[in-house]
Design a protein around this motif. Structure first.
Motif, short mmCIF file in Angstrom:
data_model
loop_
_atom_site.label_atom_id
_atom_site.label_comp_id
_atom_site.label_asym_id
_atom_site.label_seq_id
_atom_site.Cartn_x
_atom_site.Cartn_y
_atom_site.Cartn_z
N SER A 38 0.89 -1.33 0.06
CA SER A 38 0.06 -0.11 -0.06
C SER A 38 0.94 1.19 0.06
CB SER A 38 -0.88 -0.01 1.02
OG SER A 38 -1.75 0.93 0.97
N LYS A 88 -9.58 -0.16 2.48
CA LYS A 88 -10.21 1.27 2.11
C LYS A 88 -11.39 0.79 1.24
CE LYS A 88 -7.73 4.37 3.59
NZ LYS A 88 -6.33 4.81 3.42
N HIS A 138 0.51 8.89 -10.23
CA HIS A 138 0.53 8.22 -8.71
C HIS A 138 1.17 9.08 -8.11
CE1 HIS A 138 -0.19 4.41 -11.36
NE2 HIS A 138 -1.24 4.14 -10.16
N GLU A 142 -8.39 10.56 -4.93
CA GLU A 142 -8.58 9.13 -4.26
C GLU A 142 -9.91 8.78 -4.09
OE1 GLU A 142 -7.71 5.90 -4.43
OE2 GLU A 142 -5.79 6.75 -4.95
N ASN A 190 -10.21 -2.14 -6.99
CA ASN A 190 -10.23 -1.10 -5.62
C ASN A 190 -11.46 -1.59 -4.70
OD1 ASN A 190 -9.59 1.32 -4.48
ND2 ASN A 190 -10.44 2.56 -5.79
N ARG A 219 -1.66 3.75 -1.86
CA ARG A 219 -2.87 3.27 -1.95
C ARG A 219 -2.55 1.87 -2.02
NH1 ARG A 219 -5.86 1.58 -4.79
NH2 ARG A 219 -7.56 2.94 -4.48
N ASN A 220 -3.49 1.07 -1.87
CA ASN A 220 -3.47 -0.44 -2.01
C ASN A 220 -3.15 -1.20 -3.41
OD1 ASN A 220 -3.74 -1.22 0.65
ND2 ASN A 220 -6.23 -0.78 0.33
N THR A 222 4.32 5.85 -4.49
CA THR A 222 4.03 4.87 -5.18
C THR A 222 5.32 4.36 -6.01
OG1 THR A 222 1.50 5.33 -5.30
CG2 THR A 222 2.46 3.95 -7.00
N ASN A 233 -11.64 6.20 0.20
CA ASN A 233 -10.90 7.15 1.07
C ASN A 233 -11.09 6.73 2.74
OD1 ASN A 233 -13.55 7.45 1.23
ND2 ASN A 233 -13.49 9.80 1.07
N THR A 249 -5.91 6.16 -10.41
CA THR A 249 -4.74 5.69 -9.52
C THR A 249 -4.77 4.38 -9.19
OG1 THR A 249 -5.83 7.10 -7.62
CG2 THR A 249 -3.85 7.97 -8.86
N ASP A 250 -6.14 3.65 -9.09
CA ASP A 250 -6.11 2.30 -8.73
C ASP A 250 -5.43 1.14 -9.57
OD1 ASP A 250 -8.70 3.58 -9.27
OD2 ASP A 250 -9.46 1.55 -9.35
#
Ligand code: GCO
Ligand code: MG
Length: 403
Positions: free
Chosen positions: A13, A388, A344, A170, A38, A16-17, A348, A173, A316-317
């Protein structure tokens, strides 16, 4: 013959994941595939670990099509985002390996370049119209030729597509879904005005896009599209949920504003009617959510017959591994339209090191063999998974709306 000796699922992550599949062959060649869905990441990680990895060990990594068919038909249970994201990860990793074995960048294996770079669109947004206009100016200064515009609808906090502060937008959240408010009336009163303000201020020498994010009925969408015609949008995205594909016929009859659909689609069957009846202008399937390079190329080829162009999802995912795969495919297909691209967060890139480059509003693949992305697994271990969720939206009377 080389064989697959190892396949590992890495959940990390950094900002983000992301879920990534790393396949290793008996020759020591490795390939990466993105498996990020996501808000439902661990379902794909489990599907891969428990049901797919055992089937990969000992297989010939060169047989990409056969492996695709084996995983798709062999499961008996076909399609669906979890299954197709898992298959996509395997497929992408095998294409990466094939490129590395050949010593060629992936676009060469896909037929070679039809263009130098893939034009991208960036996400401009604002808490109000003035902020949105400033953000559009920023993207214009960065050289973007295509820009998506979203502004917060007054009185409905948490509007889709609006960035908070200076970071990237994002939507996933919160550790439990954030509940946001939606008013179709407020949106329809407001959106045409701010899109017109963008054209008034910046003119027509760039492509303007807008995402409705599945919020309208076909009747409302037709009315909105008609009101936007003079603004000459590049596209109006996801005007209505697409399960009911024939509803797009009604939107078509009402407006000539081009329509883009498909970021949540996961197979060619989800696109078939929309494409073959020319109910859309752009198909938004992505390598990661629609079965990998092998399957998305098939969808793009079908679309070409019907003069439907490509416009792949690239929020971004979608990890840098996905973005790299998308860019290689984009530069080869004849019916390319545009590629979505959200940069990203810098963190990242502590884990994923892509070699594609953004120049003059287009992403250019590098000549590195395969996908051209390295993953630093030691760095990945420093960013543990954080639950998330994407938000849900509710109407003023409290009932659930499409988010
Ligand atoms: C887009 C999308 C995204 C999605 C997100 C969901 O057009 O980029 O609509 O913002 O909501 O990718 O995971
Ligand atoms: Mg969208």
């Amino acid at each position: 013959m080389a064989t697959i000796t190892d396949a590992r699922v890495i959940v990390t992550s950094p900002g983000r994941n992301f879920v990534t599949l790393k396949i290793t062959t008996s020759d020591g060649v490795t390939g990466l595939g993105d498996a990020t869905l996501n808000g439902r990441e661990l379902a794909v990680a489990g599907y891969l670990r428990d049901h797919v990895v055992p089937l990969l060990i000992g297989r010939d990594p060169a047989r990409i099509e056969d492996t695709w068919q084996y995983l798709y038909k062999g499961a008996y249970w076909r399609r669906g985002p979890v299954t197709m994201t898992a298959i996509a990860a395997v497929d992408t990793a095998l294409w990466d390996i094939k490129g590395k074995v050949a010593g060629l960048p992936l676009y060469e294996l896909l037929g070679g370049k039809a263009r130098e770079g893939a034009m991208v669109y960036g996400h401009a947004s604002g808490g109000d119209v003035a902020e949105l206009l400033d953000d559009i100016a920023r993207f214009r200064d960065l050289g973007y030729q295509a820009i998506r515009a979203q502004a917060a609808v007054p009185g409905t906090p948490g509007s889709y597509g609006v960035r908070h502060g200076r970071g990237v937008y994002e939507p996933a959240n919160a550790s439990l879904p954030d509940e946001q408010m939606w008013s179709t009336e407020a949106y329809l009163d407001f959106a045409p005005g701010y899109l017109a303000a963008v054209r008034e201020r910046f003119g027509f020498h760039f492509h303007l896009l807008h995402d409705v994010h599945h919020r309208l009925t076909p009747t409302e969408a037709g009315r909105l599209g008609r009101r936007l015609e003079d603004l000459r949008l590049f596209w109006m995205e996801d005007p209505t949920p697409a399960e009911l594909q024939e509803s797009f016929r009604q939107i078509r009859q009402a407006t000539t504003t081009p329509i883009a659909v498909g970021e949540v689609f996961n197979s060619i069957w989800d696109c078939q009617q929309l494409i073959t009846e020319r109910l859309i202008d752009y198909i938004r399937v992505s390598v990661v959510h629609a079965g990998g390079i092998t399957h998305v190329r098939r969808i793009f080829n079908l679309a070409e017959l019907y003069q439907v162009r490509t416009g792949s999802h690239g929020a971004t995912d979608l990890s840098p591994v996905s973005m790299a795969a998308a860019v290689h495919l984009d530069v080869t297909v004849p019916n390319f339209g545009v590629q979505e691209y959200m940069e990203h967060e810098p963190v990242t890139h502590e884990v994923f090191r892509p070699t594609y480059e953004l120049r003059d509003g287009a992403l250019h693949p590098s000549t590195a063999p395969g996908l051209g992305v390295e993953m630093d697994e030691e760095a990945a271990a420093h960013f543990p998974y954080e639950p998330k969720y994407l938000p849900v939206s509710r109407r003023a009377d409290g009932s659930v709306h499409d988010w």
